[in-house]
Design a protein around this motif. Sequence first.
Motif, short mmCIF file in Angstrom:
data_model
loop_
_atom_site.label_atom_id
_atom_site.label_comp_id
_atom_site.label_asym_id
_atom_site.label_seq_id
_atom_site.Cartn_x
_atom_site.Cartn_y
_atom_site.Cartn_z
N PRO A 37 1.04 -1.24 -0.11
CA PRO A 37 -0.03 -0.02 -0.04
C PRO A 37 0.94 1.12 0.07
N LEU A 38 0.79 2.42 -0.48
CA LEU A 38 0.79 3.57 -0.67
C LEU A 38 0.13 4.52 -0.02
N VAL A 39 -0.36 4.90 1.00
CA VAL A 39 -1.19 5.49 1.52
C VAL A 39 -0.72 6.04 2.28
N LEU A 40 -0.90 8.05 2.03
CA LEU A 40 -0.08 9.11 2.71
C LEU A 40 -1.10 9.97 4.52
N ASN A 48 3.56 16.69 10.48
CA ASN A 48 4.00 15.57 10.26
C ASN A 48 3.07 15.49 9.09
N VAL A 49 4.20 14.95 7.45
CA VAL A 49 3.47 13.83 6.75
C VAL A 49 3.92 12.59 6.22
N GLN A 50 3.81 11.31 6.39
CA GLN A 50 3.88 10.15 6.13
C GLN A 50 3.45 9.20 5.63
N LEU A 51 3.93 7.90 5.26
CA LEU A 51 3.64 7.58 4.56
C LEU A 51 3.20 6.12 5.93
N ARG A 52 2.23 5.78 5.68
CA ARG A 52 1.60 4.88 6.41
C ARG A 52 2.41 3.47 7.04
N SER A 171 11.95 4.63 7.89
CA SER A 171 10.83 4.69 8.90
C SER A 171 10.78 5.25 9.86
N ASP A 172 11.96 5.11 11.01
CA ASP A 172 12.16 6.00 12.55
C ASP A 172 13.17 6.68 11.71
N PRO A 173 12.86 7.86 11.78
CA PRO A 173 14.44 8.88 11.51
C PRO A 173 15.54 9.45 13.18
N ILE A 201 2.96 19.83 -2.12
CA ILE A 201 2.11 20.25 -2.52
C ILE A 201 2.21 21.41 -3.62
N GLU A 202 2.37 22.61 -2.96
CA GLU A 202 2.62 23.25 -4.56
C GLU A 202 1.89 23.10 -5.98
N ASN A 203 3.36 21.78 -6.08
CA ASN A 203 3.43 21.73 -7.65
C ASN A 203 2.83 20.56 -8.09
N ASN A 204 1.65 19.84 -7.24
CA ASN A 204 0.80 19.14 -7.19
C ASN A 204 2.04 17.21 -7.89
N GLU A 205 3.48 17.35 -7.17
CA GLU A 205 3.92 15.83 -7.05
C GLU A 205 3.34 15.24 -6.74
N PHE A 206 2.61 14.51 -6.71
CA PHE A 206 1.97 13.26 -6.30
C PHE A 206 3.05 11.90 -6.15
N ASP A 207 3.67 12.27 -7.96
CA ASP A 207 4.67 11.00 -7.53
C ASP A 207 6.35 11.13 -6.82
N GLN A 208 5.84 12.11 -5.84
CA GLN A 208 7.91 12.06 -4.95
C GLN A 208 6.36 11.27 -3.56
N ILE A 209 6.23 10.48 -3.85
CA ILE A 209 4.89 9.63 -2.90
C ILE A 209 5.91 8.22 -3.77
N TYR A 210 6.47 7.46 -2.95
CA TYR A 210 6.89 5.76 -3.47
C TYR A 210 7.35 5.72 -1.70
N HIS A 211 7.68 4.17 -2.07
CA HIS A 211 7.77 3.72 -0.90
C HIS A 211 9.26 4.67 0.02
N GLU A 212 10.07 4.57 -0.21
CA GLU A 212 11.41 5.28 0.06
C GLU A 212 11.00 6.26 0.35
N HIS A 213 10.45 7.11 0.25
CA HIS A 213 9.55 7.86 1.23
C HIS A 213 9.21 8.66 2.01
N MET A 214 9.01 7.80 3.03
CA MET A 214 8.66 7.66 4.27
C MET A 214 8.12 9.01 4.94
N PHE A 215 8.91 9.76 5.03
CA PHE A 215 8.63 11.29 5.20
C PHE A 215 8.74 12.14 4.49
#
Length: 401
Positions: A37-40, A48-52, A171-173, A201-215
């Motif tokens: 799953p890829l849930v923000l 904080n914005v994180q991957l669930r 996953s744990d900074p 957010i401002e540039n609508n870059e939802f593609d930055q969301i992937y499993h390596e990006h946990m925060f």
Amino acid sequence: MTCRICNAPSEEILDLGLTPPANSLLDHPTDVQPSFPLVLELCTACHNVQLRDCMSETELYRNYLYVTPKSSMLTSHYKYLYGYLEASGYINSESFVVEVGSNIGLFLSYIKLKVARVLGIDPAENICKMAIDAGIDTVCDFFSTASALEIKRQYGVPDIIIARHCFAHNSDPHVLMRGVTELLSNSGYLVIENAYVLNTIENNEFDQIYHEHMFYYSIRSMTALLQGHGFGLVDILISLIHGGSIIFVAKRIEHIEKINRSVAQYLAREQLFLDRQAFKHFAAKAYDIRQQLQDLLKQLLDDDKTVYTYGATAKGNTLLNFMGITCNEIPLCVDSTEIKQGKYLPKSNIKIISEKDGLSNPPDYFLLTAWNYKDEIINKVRESGNYHSKFIIPFPFVHIV
Ligand code: JHZ
């Protein structure tokens, strides 16, 4: 769920569905491809914005296919970053610099002759070998209290620790911060560079969301993380790199003498623009952009146009898989990274070819999945004599160049 920085409750912002890890390129299109799953989520307290759901770091990074590309934009960024740190007195010719997540050591190679000593630490064995072969001393390990102690024992205490685009990758900074606390000299500086969530957010870059990006760090969430370990921000720098990045400069609170006014200025801007409404708008935009790209692609294919993607990027895989695009619509992906060539993008099964092959038989359109290198890549294609291929740029809005 719970915020992994401050433990307050988190709320879901966006669900991009089940996706394979972005850099899990396939040797054969028939290989088994597990999806996750890829849930923000957004924390209601520290923002904080994180991957669930987080995957294990060992699975993601022990054998890693992301190699920092040779890029004039990156070299300019290194110059800008080093120049700023030096002019501000955070680094000088006497400094011992440790870089966390140093990849093949390109940044350290750039600064090596300007400082006293450099050392990298990176968990990917194949990548560390490339760094060491290039003459950059590199410890092959995850950064943690244990590896920090070992570095201290073998190499001494650094004056500055730089972590570029890796604080989101754990996953744990708090583990990373405990390593910093153990290793950094008392009056030393910690420099953390990361994609800035306000730009995302401002540039609508939802593609930055992937499993390596946990925060997806903001000034508020970074402050919360740092404070938990006795650190505070002394400066902030903004850069266009990777679609909009933020560079946090921090120090142990008891050693802070001066805080640059950039911290208050950027924080005020963030407080004004980064609210719940902005995240709702961002989530809606992801669906709009998907629809526009799907319509555009259908129209091009109906008109018998050929389309390749340019850049076997991690973010490109989020984009393609969220759009439901496969090798049936886009047969090939062009990328300069040798170890990616000949492999297939996960789920879409698009084959990766070299730039030489891509440019010798170019398509009518490139979907620019490495849009963060837009000018550089378009120049490269034009300089090869190809004035025919057009580029589809997905962000901040879908347009053709
Ligand atoms: P690029 C990576 O994301 C992964 P990706 C990682 N998780 C992260 O956090 C960010 O970086 C920061 C190719 N290319 O950097 C090389 C060309 O083909 O946008 C790369 O494969 N020709 C660590 O993967 C890709 O594009 C060129 O001229 O989204 C760029 O990948 C250039 C300049 C690049 O990151």
